[in-house]
Design a protein around this motif. Structure first.
Motif, mmCIF file in Angstrom:
data_model
loop_
_atom_site.group_PDB
_atom_site.id
_atom_site.type_symbol
_atom_site.label_atom_id
_atom_site.label_comp_id
_atom_site.label_asym_id
_atom_site.label_seq_id
_atom_site.Cartn_x
_atom_site.Cartn_y
_atom_site.Cartn_z
ATOM 1 N N ILE A 194 0.524 -1.164 -0.183
ATOM 2 C CA ILE A 194 0.144 0.136 0.079
ATOM 3 C C ILE A 194 1.071 1.644 0.063
ATOM 4 C CG2 ILE A 194 -1.366 1.536 1.551
ATOM 5 C CD1 ILE A 194 -2.627 -1.509 2.103
ATOM 6 N N LEU A 195 1.746 0.903 1.009
ATOM 7 C CA LEU A 195 2.896 2.559 0.521
ATOM 8 C C LEU A 195 3.748 2.650 -0.631
ATOM 9 C CD1 LEU A 195 4.647 2.028 4.314
ATOM 10 C CD2 LEU A 195 2.276 3.216 3.624
ATOM 11 N N ILE A 196 3.961 1.223 -1.068
ATOM 12 C CA ILE A 196 4.611 1.917 -2.581
ATOM 13 C C ILE A 196 3.375 2.267 -3.134
ATOM 14 C CG2 ILE A 196 5.480 -0.029 -4.513
ATOM 15 C CD1 ILE A 196 6.703 -1.825 -2.579
ATOM 16 N N PHE A 197 2.316 1.984 -3.600
ATOM 17 C CA PHE A 197 1.854 2.355 -4.657
ATOM 18 C C PHE A 197 0.727 3.689 -4.451
ATOM 19 C CE2 PHE A 197 1.872 -2.512 -5.987
ATOM 20 C CZ PHE A 197 2.019 -2.451 -6.886
ATOM 21 N N ALA A 198 0.854 4.031 -2.951
ATOM 22 C CA ALA A 198 0.596 5.540 -2.634
ATOM 23 C C ALA A 198 1.660 6.394 -3.268
ATOM 24 C CB ALA A 198 0.247 5.423 -0.808
ATOM 25 N N VAL A 200 3.993 5.911 -5.856
ATOM 26 C CA VAL A 200 4.013 5.702 -6.853
ATOM 27 C C VAL A 200 2.596 6.404 -7.334
ATOM 28 C CG1 VAL A 200 3.534 4.157 -9.268
ATOM 29 C CG2 VAL A 200 4.992 2.992 -6.933
ATOM 30 N N ARG A 201 1.814 6.644 -7.306
ATOM 31 C CA ARG A 201 0.244 7.690 -7.684
ATOM 32 C C ARG A 201 1.003 9.184 -7.543
ATOM 33 N NH1 ARG A 201 -3.600 9.644 -5.605
ATOM 34 N NH2 ARG A 201 -5.921 9.495 -7.088
ATOM 35 N N LYS A 202 1.460 9.283 -6.222
ATOM 36 C CA LYS A 202 1.672 10.206 -5.812
ATOM 37 C C LYS A 202 2.923 11.007 -6.702
ATOM 38 C CE LYS A 202 3.400 13.381 -1.946
ATOM 39 N NZ LYS A 202 4.171 13.422 -0.646
ATOM 40 N N SER A 203 3.976 10.222 -7.215
ATOM 41 C CA SER A 203 4.745 10.767 -8.195
ATOM 42 C C SER A 203 4.255 11.226 -9.112
ATOM 43 C CB SER A 203 6.014 9.321 -8.159
ATOM 44 O OG SER A 203 6.502 9.317 -7.430
ATOM 45 N N ARG A 204 3.450 10.127 -9.960
ATOM 46 C CA ARG A 204 2.973 9.951 -11.377
ATOM 47 C C ARG A 204 1.659 11.203 -11.233
ATOM 48 N NH1 ARG A 204 0.471 4.058 -12.971
ATOM 49 N NH2 ARG A 204 2.334 3.366 -14.130
ATOM 50 N N LEU A 205 1.343 11.827 -10.159
ATOM 51 C CA LEU A 205 0.516 12.477 -9.970
ATOM 52 C C LEU A 205 1.640 13.657 -9.848
ATOM 53 C CD1 LEU A 205 -2.439 12.000 -8.084
ATOM 54 C CD2 LEU A 205 -2.366 12.334 -9.690
ATOM 55 N N ARG A 206 2.719 13.497 -9.083
ATOM 56 C CA ARG A 206 3.095 14.802 -9.703
ATOM 57 C C ARG A 206 4.851 15.426 -11.057
ATOM 58 N NH1 ARG A 206 6.089 13.556 -5.576
ATOM 59 N NH2 ARG A 206 7.629 11.862 -6.417
ATOM 60 N N ILE A 207 4.768 14.285 -11.952
ATOM 61 C CA ILE A 207 5.017 14.004 -13.348
ATOM 62 C C ILE A 207 4.170 14.732 -13.625
ATOM 63 C CG2 ILE A 207 5.849 13.386 -15.141
ATOM 64 C CD1 ILE A 207 6.713 10.841 -12.645
ATOM 65 N N GLN A 208 2.773 14.413 -13.670
ATOM 66 C CA GLN A 208 1.556 15.215 -14.781
ATOM 67 C C GLN A 208 1.804 16.616 -13.832
ATOM 68 O OE1 GLN A 208 -2.244 13.111 -13.706
ATOM 69 N NE2 GLN A 208 -1.045 10.762 -14.734
ATOM 70 N N ALA A 209 1.121 17.104 -13.022
ATOM 71 C CA ALA A 209 1.459 18.492 -12.530
ATOM 72 C C ALA A 209 2.619 19.004 -13.025
ATOM 73 C CB ALA A 209 1.065 19.127 -11.325
ATOM 74 N N HIS A 210 3.918 18.675 -13.127
ATOM 75 C CA HIS A 210 4.815 19.316 -13.829
ATOM 76 C C HIS A 210 5.459 18.818 -15.312
ATOM 77 C CE1 HIS A 210 3.924 21.893 -10.081
ATOM 78 N NE2 HIS A 210 4.308 20.279 -9.779
ATOM 79 N N THR A 217 13.594 13.964 -15.201
ATOM 80 C CA THR A 217 14.035 13.899 -14.217
ATOM 81 C C THR A 217 13.084 11.920 -14.103
ATOM 82 O OG1 THR A 217 12.363 14.935 -13.332
ATOM 83 C CG2 THR A 217 14.735 16.267 -13.972
ATOM 84 N N ASN A 218 14.351 11.982 -12.641
ATOM 85 C CA ASN A 218 13.988 10.644 -12.586
ATOM 86 C C ASN A 218 12.862 10.728 -10.965
ATOM 87 O OD1 ASN A 218 13.031 8.044 -11.541
ATOM 88 N ND2 ASN A 218 14.997 7.557 -11.007
ATOM 89 N N GLN A 219 11.729 11.024 -11.863
ATOM 90 C CA GLN A 219 10.269 11.348 -10.428
ATOM 91 C C GLN A 219 9.731 10.432 -9.808
ATOM 92 O OE1 GLN A 219 9.953 14.047 -8.724
ATOM 93 N NE2 GLN A 219 11.477 14.741 -10.255
ATOM 94 N N GLY A 220 9.945 9.092 -10.154
ATOM 95 C CA GLY A 220 9.667 7.861 -8.986
ATOM 96 C C GLY A 220 10.224 6.890 -10.001
ATOM 97 N N PRO A 221 9.397 5.380 -9.838
ATOM 98 C CA PRO A 221 9.894 4.640 -10.772
ATOM 99 C C PRO A 221 9.408 4.336 -12.161
ATOM 100 C CG PRO A 221 7.324 4.043 -9.141
ATOM 101 C CD PRO A 221 8.109 5.731 -9.478
ATOM 102 N N ASN A 222 9.668 3.549 -12.628
ATOM 103 C CA ASN A 222 9.497 3.229 -14.535
ATOM 104 C C ASN A 222 8.750 2.053 -14.277
ATOM 105 O OD1 ASN A 222 11.046 0.819 -14.181
ATOM 106 N ND2 ASN A 222 12.688 2.236 -14.902
ATOM 107 N N ALA A 223 7.935 1.928 -15.833
ATOM 108 C CA ALA A 223 7.188 1.407 -16.367
ATOM 109 C C ALA A 223 7.407 -0.067 -15.905
ATOM 110 C CB ALA A 223 6.636 1.542 -17.367
ATOM 111 N N HIS A 224 8.928 -0.507 -16.234
ATOM 112 C CA HIS A 224 9.578 -1.436 -15.883
ATOM 113 C C HIS A 224 9.134 -2.062 -14.013
ATOM 114 C CE1 HIS A 224 12.075 -5.209 -15.652
ATOM 115 N NE2 HIS A 224 12.613 -4.738 -14.908
ATOM 116 N N GLU A 225 9.734 -0.973 -13.081
ATOM 117 C CA GLU A 225 9.255 -1.836 -11.897
ATOM 118 C C GLU A 225 8.001 -1.594 -11.058
ATOM 119 O OE1 GLU A 225 11.458 2.419 -10.325
ATOM 120 O OE2 GLU A 225 13.361 1.530 -10.841
#
Length: 352
Positions: A194-198, A200-210, A217-225
């Motif tokens: 749960i902590l991991i996917f939370a 991941v979701r937060k990282s995706r939202l941050r990437i989309q917002a900025h 830049t590396n803001q979170g896990p990639n698709a493979h991870e």
């Protein structure tokens, strides 16, 4: 048809014959698939250097528990169901129960430690290589084997006995063993995923917002991870859900002080071994590296490599004067060419 007999003054109802026959067929299929698939997986990891990662070391040990369960648990259960009775004595019967429950506990503790490992890798990647090394991974794997094994060996050696209704031995300290070896590692695993996917979701939202400012830049896990995380989570659910029907039946009827429904208990027994058969297929289906390793393992390339006969290489190397085609002069046929080649080699050797 059900049959009932009196055991110690108590009427005991036996299962119907067809239930044990169905369980035997399913167990044979699962046992065979488990042995082949997990041996293939372990062989691929051992022989393929790039697959020897920390996460895969946990999965290798998970495969070892599946092999152990197939050899020392499923095979004995098949014999007991075929003969509708235990034929190997009480000591081996109790040892069989200890091994069966220990394999469950070890599998779940391995998935729990895997979730912790993945959490550090994804959320705290900067410190991952400092805290994840051979010593820490080895300690985690040893703990995953020792904790449930010692717990079950201590409890079941004193609180287990033969049950004529299921043709095997069963433990009677149900609540303690279920809490220690099922609920504790399962809760740990769920919390960390749960902590991991939370994250991941937060990282995706941050990437989309900025997106405009965060390019490259590396803001979170990639698709493979993320895909690997999903595979590991599915592995956990396969292990947990496989044992869940047995856990529900056992704990519910123990709480109600009611006899366990014999037919249902025998029919759900093979569910415990579904994960062992499916996991190697899942690894290969979701990871190209494993698919390639499986193919190379089966074709022998992992053992012998790509061996090409020297005689097949007939293309001359223009940069090597010893391989330049020479005209037929100074002799007749192959003998003339042989003389010229010999003199050319001598000339090259003298210049070197």
């Amino acid at each position: 048809m059900n049959t009932s007999v009196a055991v110690n003054g108590t009427s005991v109802r036996f299962s119907q014959v067809w239930t044990t026959q169905v369980s035997v067929i399913v167990e044979i299929i699962l046992t065979t698939t488990t042995l082949v698939g997990n041996l293939l997986f372990i062989g691929a990891v051992i022989l393929k250097k790039k697959l020897r990662t920390a996460a895969n070391m946990f999965l290798v040990n998970l495969s070892l528990t599946d092999i152990l369960a197939a050899v020392l648990v499923s095979s004995f259960a098949i014999d007991a169901y075929l003969h509708r009775g235990w034929r190997l004595g009480l000591d081996i019967c109790i040892a069989h129960t200890i091994i069966q429950n220990s394999c469950l506990g070890v599998s779940l503790y391995l998935t729990a430690f895997t979730s912790i490992n993945r959490y550090i890798y994804v959320v705290h990647k900067k410190i991952y290589h400092r805290v994840t090394n051979k010593i820490s991974v080895t300690l985690a794997i040893v703990a995953a084997w020792v904790l449930p094994s010692v717990t079950y060996a201590y409890i079941l050696s004193k609180h287990a006995g033969y049950s004529p209704v299921v043709f095997r031995c069963r433990g009677y300290a149900e609540y303690l063993k279920v809490v220690m070896s099922f609920y504790v590692p399962s809760v740990v695993t769920v919390i960390f995923y749960i902590l991991i996917f939370a994250y991941v979701r937060k990282s995706r939202l941050r990437i989309q917002a900025h997106a405009a400012n965060q390019t490259g830049t590396n803001q979170g896990p990639n698709a493979h991870e993320v895909r690997l995380l999903k595979v590991l989570l599915v592995v956990f659910f396969l292990v947990a859900l496989g044992y869940l029907p047995n856990v529900i039946l056992t704990t519910t009827y123990a709480a109600l002080r009611a006899p366990t429904p014999v037919d249902a208990f025998i029919l759900v027994y093979p569910c415990q071994h579904i994960a062992g058969a499916v996991n190697p297929i899942l690894y290969g289906g979701c990871n190209k590296n494993f698919r390639d390793a499986y193919r190379e393992f089966l074709t022998g390339k992992l053992f012998f490599g790509n061996t090409t006969s020297v005689t097949q290489n007939t293309t001359p190397n223009a940069g090597d004067p010893r391989q330049i085609p020479l005209p037929n002069r100074g002799g007749t046929g192959d003998r003339g060419n042989q003389q010229i080649i010999s003199s050319s080699l001598a000339d090259v050797t003298s210049r070197q």
